[in-house]
Design an enzyme around this catalytic site. Structure first.
Site, short mmCIF file in Angstrom:
data_model
loop_
_atom_site.label_atom_id
_atom_site.label_comp_id
_atom_site.label_asym_id
_atom_site.label_seq_id
_atom_site.Cartn_x
_atom_site.Cartn_y
_atom_site.Cartn_z
N ARG A 46 23.95 7.80 -34.15
CA ARG A 46 23.94 6.47 -34.02
C ARG A 46 23.16 5.88 -34.74
O ARG A 46 23.12 4.81 -35.32
CB ARG A 46 22.97 6.73 -32.35
N TYR A 98 33.62 -19.66 -29.43
CA TYR A 98 34.64 -18.60 -29.06
C TYR A 98 33.90 -18.08 -27.67
O TYR A 98 32.92 -18.46 -27.56
CB TYR A 98 34.77 -17.01 -29.86
N ASP A 170 29.06 -17.85 -37.30
CA ASP A 170 29.58 -17.37 -36.72
C ASP A 170 31.04 -17.19 -37.75
O ASP A 170 31.65 -18.73 -38.08
CB ASP A 170 30.43 -17.28 -35.80
N LYS A 195 39.29 -8.76 -36.23
CA LYS A 195 40.34 -10.40 -36.27
C LYS A 195 40.68 -9.81 -37.96
O LYS A 195 41.27 -9.36 -37.87
CB LYS A 195 39.76 -11.96 -36.12
C1 LIG Z 1 37.34 -12.35 -31.20
C2 LIG Z 1 35.78 -13.12 -31.24
C3 LIG Z 1 34.40 -12.56 -31.32
C4 LIG Z 1 34.20 -10.94 -30.18
O1 LIG Z 1 34.31 -10.63 -30.49
P1 LIG Z 1 35.00 -8.87 -30.59
O2 LIG Z 1 35.02 -8.12 -31.90
O3 LIG Z 1 36.22 -9.38 -29.70
O4 LIG Z 1 33.48 -8.38 -29.55
C5 LIG Z 1 33.02 -13.48 -31.82
N1 LIG Z 1 33.43 -14.21 -32.12
C6 LIG Z 1 35.05 -15.19 -33.02
C7 LIG Z 1 35.36 -16.44 -33.63
C8 LIG Z 1 35.84 -14.82 -32.22
O5 LIG Z 1 37.09 -14.49 -32.49
#
Ligand SMILES: *Cc1c(COP(=O)(O)O)cnc(C)c1O
Length: 381
Positions: A46, A98, A170, A195
């Site tokens: 962890r 998001y 982000d 992504k």
């Molecule tokens: C998908 C996404 C998230 C969240 O990520 P997960 O891996 O699905 O938990 C946060 N910000 C953006 C812009 C996203 O597209």
């Protein structure tokens, strides 16, 4: 070293005695300790894992950051950052973000007694008016999910720093190949590695990086205490994906551009939102702060109901009708019933997430096949 070389060569497995080029997947929960030695680098899974360390160093290097921490998901990365907030603290974010983060702000942060302002970031004056001495975090996404809105990160950074707040970006939609928020004044960068960084729709992961030593210490302590860590195999998959990020992004951008131009002239499409189009509201800022415009776009169809929109999308043969984005394959989503289904109808209307809006994640296939696919589906409207 330049980006493409760093993507391929960073975290090469120099120390391996048998000469394996790739870092091993250390599939272990614990490590043997020797009495009398200086404290072990790794003691328990962890707290740390060498495959995870390799990933953290690689992604931090791609963002040009001093520190990086990997998480089990993008959402656990969001949670890790925002856990510094205490009742009475104030956080400002754009309503355009998001859907999962929107849900986190509304349903996790607010009930904890944290003052959340979800506002429109398109005018800097609106942010300035919302600032207070209690503002600890300003949170931005650019381009945004799903409407690909572009905000001026440099201006927002100045705003945040004027009250000593931390500016979080982000950077999931742009990826570090197209945009480097630290160079624009961001203090912290967040990614859903699910992504573009992973890039193959085969894992869930998150990542946070920063140059700030104090924040890095908080993030490392937090992840050790809470344990939202990615497993060694997922770390390896992100590392493997990141090696081709630059090549994939170039094709994503080129395909998206060609598709945006095609859709702009289509009689069954009433609006194409893609920062790469000169007519787009975010074009000038995107040109200033990004090296290209990405693979995401939103389009408004000439359909009248959510059901009709979903049935048109369902006609597509190559584009998969699915959540998520950033993989090699093209995906199409219906934000009103998918990523932003947690919002009330009123909130969606206010944000412009209408029932006839669809979001494309343009993949790296042959663009002519993608256009033919869109053409046959749109002819059903
Ligand atoms: C998908 C996404 C998230 C969240 O990520 P997960 O891996 O699905 O938990 C946060 N910000 C953006 C812009 C996203 O597209």
């Amino acid at each position: 070293m330049r980006f493409a070389t760093k993507a391929v060569h960073s975290q090469k497995n120099h120390n391996d005695s048998i000469g394996a080029i790739m870092p091993p997947i250390y599939q272990t929960s614990t490590y043997r300790q020797t009495i009398g030695d200086s404290p072990a680098t790794y003691d328990y899974g962890r707290a740390g894992n060498p495959t995870r360390t390799a990933l953290e160093k690689n992604l931090a290097e791609l963002e040009g950051a001093n520190h990086g921490v990997a998480y089990a998901s993008g959402m656990s990365a969001t949670d890790a950052i925002l856990r510094v907030l205490r009742p009475g603290d104030h956080v400002i974010a754009s309503g355009h973000m998001y859907g999962g983060n929107y849900r986190y702000f509304k349903f996790i942060l607010e009930p904890l007694g944290i003052d959340v302002s979800l506002i429109d970031f398109s005018r800097i004056e609106t942010i300035e008016k919302t600032l207070s001495p209690k503002t600890r975090v300003i949170w931005a996404e650019s381009p945004t999910n799903p409407l690909c809105k572009v905000v001026d990160l440099e201006l927002i950074a100045q705003c945040a720093h004027s009250v000593g707040a931390t500016f979080v970006v982000d950077n999931t939609f742009a990826s570090p190949y197209l945009q480097k928020p630290l160079t624009l004044g961001a203090d912290i960068i967040l990614h859903s590695t699910t992504k573009y960084l992973g890039g193959h729709s085969d894992l869930i992961g998150g990542f946070v990086c920063t140059d700030d030593d104090e924040w890095a210490e908080h993030l490392r302590f937090q992840v050790k205490c809470v344990g939202a860590i990615p497993g060694p195999m997922d770390c390896y998959l992100v590392l493997r994906g990141a090696k081709t990020l630059h090549v994939r992004m170039e094709r994503h951008c080129a395909n998206a551009h060609t598709i945006a131009r095609y859709l702009e002239g289509h009689s069954n499409v009433s609006q194409v939102i893609y920062p790469g189009l000169e007519s787009d509201a975010g074009h000038a800022i995107a040109k200033k702060q990004m090296s290209d415009f990405g693979g995401m776009m939103a389009i408004v169809l000439n359909t009248s109901t959510a059901q009709q929109t979903r049935s048109i999308v369902n006609e597509l043969k190559i584009f998969n009708f699915a959540e998520s984005l950033g993989g090699v394959e093209s995906l199409i989503g219906h934000p009103a019933t998918m990523s932003h289904g947690a919002l009330t109808a009123e909130e969606r209307i206010q944000l412009g997430i209408s029932d006839n809006l669809v979001r494309l994640s343009v993949g790296i296939e042959d663009v002519d096949d993608l256009i033919e696919d869109l053409d046959q589906a749109l002819s059903n409207i």
